[in-house]
Design a protein around this motif. Sequence first.
Motif, PDB file in Angstrom:
ATOM      1  N   CYS A  82      18.136  47.026   8.697  1.00 36.53           N
ATOM      2  CA  CYS A  82      17.607  47.457   9.991  1.00 36.53           C
ATOM      3  C   CYS A  82      17.403  48.967  10.037  1.00 36.53           C
TER       4      CYS A  82
ATOM      5  N   SER B 259      12.433  38.155   8.842  1.00 36.45           N
ATOM      6  CA  SER B 259      13.843  37.961   9.169  1.00 36.45           C
ATOM      7  C   SER B 259      14.679  38.865   8.275  1.00 36.45           C
ATOM      8  N   ASN B 260      15.877  39.182   8.745  1.00 39.88           N
ATOM      9  CA  ASN B 260      16.840  39.991   7.999  1.00 39.88           C
ATOM     10  C   ASN B 260      18.151  39.229   8.087  1.00 39.88           C
TER      11      ASN B 260
ATOM     12  N   ASN C 138      18.741  38.963  12.308  1.00 41.29           N
ATOM     13  CA  ASN C 138      17.839  39.485  13.324  1.00 41.29           C
ATOM     14  C   ASN C 138      16.422  39.436  12.783  1.00 41.29           C
TER      15      ASN C 138
ATOM     16  N   ILE D 129      12.897  41.460  12.530  1.00 41.76           N
ATOM     17  CA  ILE D 129      12.505  42.866  12.523  1.00 41.76           C
ATOM     18  C   ILE D 129      10.996  42.954  12.297  1.00 41.76           C
TER      19      ILE D 129
ATOM     20  N   GLU E 250      11.657  47.907  13.533  1.00 43.53           N
ATOM     21  CA  GLU E 250      12.094  47.716  14.916  1.00 43.53           C
ATOM     22  C   GLU E 250      12.756  46.349  14.993  1.00 43.53           C
ATOM     23  N   THR E 251      13.921  46.264  15.614  1.00 43.55           N
ATOM     24  CA  THR E 251      14.611  44.986  15.765  1.00 43.55           C
ATOM     25  C   THR E 251      14.102  44.262  16.999  1.00 43.55           C
TER      26      THR E 251
ATOM     27  N   THR F  86      15.246  40.858  17.795  1.00 46.69           N
ATOM     28  CA  THR F  86      16.288  39.951  18.290  1.00 46.69           C
ATOM     29  C   THR F  86      17.233  40.692  19.228  1.00 46.69           C
TER      30      THR F  86
ATOM     31  N   TYR G 119      22.450  49.378  19.289  1.00 50.16           N
ATOM     32  CA  TYR G 119      21.849  48.047  19.397  1.00 50.16           C
ATOM     33  C   TYR G 119      22.482  47.266  20.539  1.00 50.16           C
TER      34      TYR G 119
END
Length: 574
Positions: free
Chosen positions: A418, A482-483, A499, A501, A518-519, A521, A546
Motif C-alpha cells: 500500500c 487486490s493486495n 485491500n 488498491i 490509493e486504497t 477498501t 488508514y
Amino acid sequence: MRDMDLDAFIVPRADAHQGEYVADADARLAWLTGFTGSAGFAIVTRDRAGVFIDGRYRVQVRQQIDTAHFTPVNWPETRPSAWLCEALPEGGRVGFDPWLHTRKEILAMEQGLDGSGVGLIGVDANPIDAIWPDRPAPPVGAARAHDDALAGESSAQKRARLAKSLRDDGQAAAFLSLPDSISWLLNIRGSDVPKNPIVQGFAVLSDDGHVALFADPAKFDGDLRAHLGDEVAILHPEGLPAALLDLEGPVRIDPATAPEAAFRLLERAGTGIALAPDPAILPKARKTMAELDGMRAAHRRDGAAMVRLLAWLDEQDPTTLTEIDVVRKLEALRIEQGIIDISFDTIMGAGPNGAIVHYRVTKASDRRLQTGQMLLIDSGGQYPDGTTDITRTLPLGQPSLDTIAPYTAVLRGMVAVCRARFPKGVAGAHIDALARQFLWQQGLDYDHGTGHGVGAALCVHEGPVRISRASNIALEPGMILSNEPGYYREGAFGIRIENLIVVRIVEAEQGRDMLGFETLTLCPIDMRAVDRTALSRDETAWIDTYHARVRDEISPLVDAATRDWLFRATSPIG
C-alpha cells in the motif's frame, strides 16, 4: 475413448471463454472428478487419471476427489506433457476439445510432447458431453445495459477507439472471446455466470467500429437492442464458425485467450492472422474517472456492511455460530447495501478451514466457531457501480501465540505494498516481493499471487495485470488490483489480509514519473494478533491514518452501536 481411437483425453476447468467461473453446463471437470476449484484440469487415460492442481488447491483437491480413481498431481511442477510421456506408449493419441483450450496452451503442450511420439488430436465432439446424461442447458440469463455515466465512456466511443487501433495496425477485424471484454466494450452486463455480471458470447469487431455479437438473441430485449444501436448486430452463436470462415483479414486474435478452434477456422479459410492481445484487455484495465468514482462509492457501502458484521461478531459467543451462519449474516448485510450478487463464493474459514486458500463452506464442511481459533473472511459484492473484494482475519477471543508472528508479517507485507512508490514501467512481478519480505524473514511464504486485477462492476478477477512473480505487464494509472498476502498452516489456521488498491500518479522530482497506490477498501484491520513492537514508525503511521479514514467515511453509514465499535476498532495504535 476407444470409439474415438484415443488413449487419453484432457478435461480442463475452462469453458470456451476461458472464464474463472463457468456455467453449470460447462462444469465438466467438477462433474467428472468432484473438484470444484477455479483452476486445474484432469488427464484421463484408459487405466489412470490425474487431477492437476496448483498450490492453492492441494488441500481442497484431496477432500473432493475419490483417490481410488483420481490422483492429485502437483502442477506446474509436473508438466502435463511429461506426465503423458510417462503414462502413454509411443504413438499414443491424446484428445482435446479445441473450443476449451487456447492456442497458447496447445502450442506449449505440443512443444512438451515433441519427439515423444505422443500426438495431440483435436476432436469434433467432447466425450464428456457424450456420457453426461443430465448436463444442464446453456445459460440464458437476461442481459442489461450498463449506464454510460458509470462507464465514463459510451460503447460507440470505445468501439471507435479500438477500431482506430486496428486500422493503425493494419488489421481488418478483431476476434473477441472474453465475455468481460465484450461486456465492457458494449456497456452491457449479464447474468449468465453466477457472481460475474457478464454476457457470454463471442464478438468480431471490425475496423469501422461495427460489432457482430454471437450470443443467444433471447437475452436481449428491445430496450437493450436500442441501447446497442445499429452498429451492433446480435447473431446466434451457431453462426460463428461460418462467420469466421467468411472473414477478410488480417484478423487480430489473442493466442493467450482465444480458443484453438477459432484459429483452426481462420487458418482453414486462409484468412490472415495477426497475433496480438485482445484489444479491449488493457483499455478495460485502465479505469475511467467515472469507474473509479463508482468503485469508491461501492467500497463505502461495502465497508459499512463489513463493519456491521465485525461489530456483530464481537457481540456473539462464537461457539453458538457456524461458518454458514456468518456467511448468511454477511450476505444479508450486503443485500441491505444494494448488491446485485456477491462477487465470488464467500470464503469463511474457521480454524483449519482457513488454511484452504479457496475454501467454500458446504453443509458437509461447515464448522462451529471455537474460541481461540482464527476466522478468515474473504468476500465481496457486485454493486451496480462497482465490485468489491476484501479479506479480514480475526482471532475468536485471545489469539494463540503461534499466530502472532505470521499475522504481523502478513500485515506488514500488505502495508508495504500500500505504501509503495515506484517508477513508471514497474510490473507486478517487481511489487510481489514487497508483500512477502517479512514472511521470508521467518522462513515462511504462500502459494498464490499477491494480487489480481479487478473489474469495475465486472469480474472480480480481471486480467491482464496482477501482483505476481509471473506478471511482467507494467502497472498504469487507473488499474485496480487486490493486495492480499497470506500464510496458511495446514490443519491449524489461515491468515490473509486484503485491500483493493488503484494505481495513481504520485509526486516525484521533476522529469521523473512515479506511481503509487490509493486504497479503496474501507474496513478496520484487526490488531489483536499484531506484535506492535515489530511495527516500524512508518507502518504504525500508515495504519493509524488508514483507520482514521475508515472511521471518517464509514461512521456516518452505520448505527450508533456499530459506530461505537468502529471508533474502538480504529483507535490510534501509535
